[in-house]
Design a protein around this motif. Structure first.
Motif, PDB file in Angstrom:
ATOM      1  N   ASP A  79      -8.290  13.960  -4.390  1.00 60.88           N
ATOM      2  CA  ASP A  79      -7.490  13.193  -4.230  1.00 60.88           C
ATOM      3  C   ASP A  79      -7.961  11.690  -5.906  1.00 60.88           C
ATOM      4  N   TYR A  80      -7.047  10.269  -5.512  1.00 61.57           N
ATOM      5  CA  TYR A  80      -6.856   9.213  -6.598  1.00 61.57           C
ATOM      6  C   TYR A  80      -6.512   8.364  -5.865  1.00 61.57           C
ATOM      7  N   ASN A  81      -7.187   7.201  -6.317  1.00 58.58           N
ATOM      8  CA  ASN A  81      -6.454   6.267  -6.048  1.00 58.58           C
ATOM      9  C   ASN A  81      -6.545   5.023  -6.638  1.00 58.58           C
ATOM     10  N   VAL A 134       0.817   5.064  -0.475  1.00 54.97           N
ATOM     11  CA  VAL A 134       0.432   6.260  -0.359  1.00 54.97           C
ATOM     12  C   VAL A 134       1.400   7.275  -0.243  1.00 54.97           C
ATOM     13  N   LYS A 153      -2.148  -1.157  -4.316  1.00 60.42           N
ATOM     14  CA  LYS A 153      -2.861  -0.368  -3.353  1.00 60.42           C
ATOM     15  C   LYS A 153      -2.277   1.113  -3.953  1.00 60.42           C
ATOM     16  N   ASP A 202      -2.596   5.597  -3.264  1.00 59.52           N
ATOM     17  CA  ASP A 202      -3.583   6.325  -3.126  1.00 59.52           C
ATOM     18  C   ASP A 202      -2.881   8.033  -3.252  1.00 59.52           C
ATOM     19  N   TRP A 233       1.042  -1.104   0.086  1.00 55.67           N
ATOM     20  CA  TRP A 233      -0.138   0.072   0.144  1.00 55.67           C
ATOM     21  C   TRP A 233       0.475   1.819  -0.031  1.00 55.67           C
ATOM     22  N   ILE A 275      -3.434  11.903  -2.238  1.00 49.52           N
ATOM     23  CA  ILE A 275      -4.302  12.439  -0.910  1.00 49.52           C
ATOM     24  C   ILE A 275      -3.870  14.067  -1.592  1.00 49.52           C
TER      25      ILE A 275
END
Length: 325
Positions: A141-143, A104, A152, A154, A102, A156
């Motif tokens: 935001d975009y994910n 970010v 994953k 993300d 994940w 922010i």
């Protein structure tokens, strides 16, 4: 090269999401404790030495048929840099490294460009063209979930330091933590607040929040171990005042104000380079080396600069895996 290939294979098999901790974060949290052995201290010295060389990058430009230029980059071939054996990772190697993780990335437009370069590496240019419209929705935001590697990602939108602090506290409250966390903000603050002292106060608050996040109880491993996310600070780029698009930007975002903001960053003790928990991705150094050929507005740098920042981050993850050195 054979040694690197073996080390890279082991590293990629382990994966970022199973990296146990940042040695530098551990020493930051437990300063004053004695080292376990002379041999382990030697490894950390070598690791830190290579970290200090990650930004030794040079840029080159190729003239295109439409009178524009396309930039490329490489690590400078000094003896010490060669010993560290930094590599531009291929799509497959980067995918293996980030498999199941994940990621970010939080911040302003500078952070969004970092996401573009990372996804271009992982997805390829053709797939990037499909998603660019959604990724560049203004102030959103975009994910994305990359099915092929179970990653994953993300993005922010967090243009102010308080946004980043709130995000970190949200991770703490939910007890859900990214494996790789890249953050950085300052351009919006410089333009819309334009107060370096207040920025410094916010940086210290952010640093305190990050410290509360560490060490993180591992929700991803079987057992009661602890780990820390891989934490990076995305620095502000070189600002070329004469190329900035508005009078307000040229007035508020000059070299003097940039330096005042940068001084506050180091005073905050947020960066590993000043004794803190986050490793600096020094976009200012990269963009300064690349120069005006790499920007059309004096603020946002394309192509080679952001690509270099991504590969510096990936090589930093390899070093922190304890497998490469």
């Amino acid at each position: 090269m054979l040694f690197f290939s073996c080390a890279l294979f082991i590293t990629l098999a382990v994966g970022v999401h199973l990296v146990p901790y940042f040695p530098s974060v551990t020493s930051f949290l437990s300063s004053g404790s004695s080292s376990s052995s002379d041999s382990s201290s030697s490894v950390i010295v070598n690791r830190d030495s290579c970290f200090s060389l990650l930004h030794q990058v040079a840029f080159d430009f190729q003239e295109l048929s439409n009178n524009s230029k396309r930039g490329s980059w490489k690590w400078i071939e000094s003896e010490n840099v060669v010993d560290c054996d930094f590599q531009k990772l291929t799509k497959n190697d980067a995918s293996d490294l980030l498999n199941g993780s994940w990621v970010v990335v939080a911040g302003d437009s500078q952070a969004r460009l970092m996401v573009v370069s990372l996804l271009e590496l992982l997805l390829g240019e053709s797939k990037m063209e499909i998603i660019k419209k959604d990724l560049f929705l203004r102030h959103c935001d975009y994910n994305i979930f990359v099915d092929e590697i179970g990653m994953k990602l993300d993005f922010i939108w967090a243009p102010y330091m308080s946004n980043l602090t709130d995000l970190i506290m949200g991770f703490k409250e939910k007890k859900s933590y990214p494996d790789v966390f890249v953050m950085g903000a300052g351009l919006w603050d410089m333009l819309h607040v334009n107060n370096a002292s207040e920025y410094g106060v916010s940086l210290k608050s952010l640093k305190d929040s990050v410290v509360l996040l560490l060490p993180v109880s591992s929700a991803f491993a079987n057992g009661d171990g602890f780990r820390s996310p891989n934490l990076f600070w995305l620095g502000m780029p070189k600002l070329i005042s004469s190329m900035l698009k508005t009078d307000e930007k040229r007035e508020k975002m000059d070299d003097v104000m940039w330096q005042a903001y940068n001084d506050e960053l180091y005073r905050s003790k947020l960066l590993q380079q000043s004794g803190g928990p986050l490793f600096l991705l020094d976009v200012h150094s990269l963009s300064n080396n690349c120069g005006a050929d790499c920007t059309s507005d004096g603020m946002h740098y394309q192509g080679a600069v952001n690509e270099a920042a991504v590969h510096i981050m990936l090589n930093g993850l390899l070093i922190e895996s304890n497998q490469k050195l």
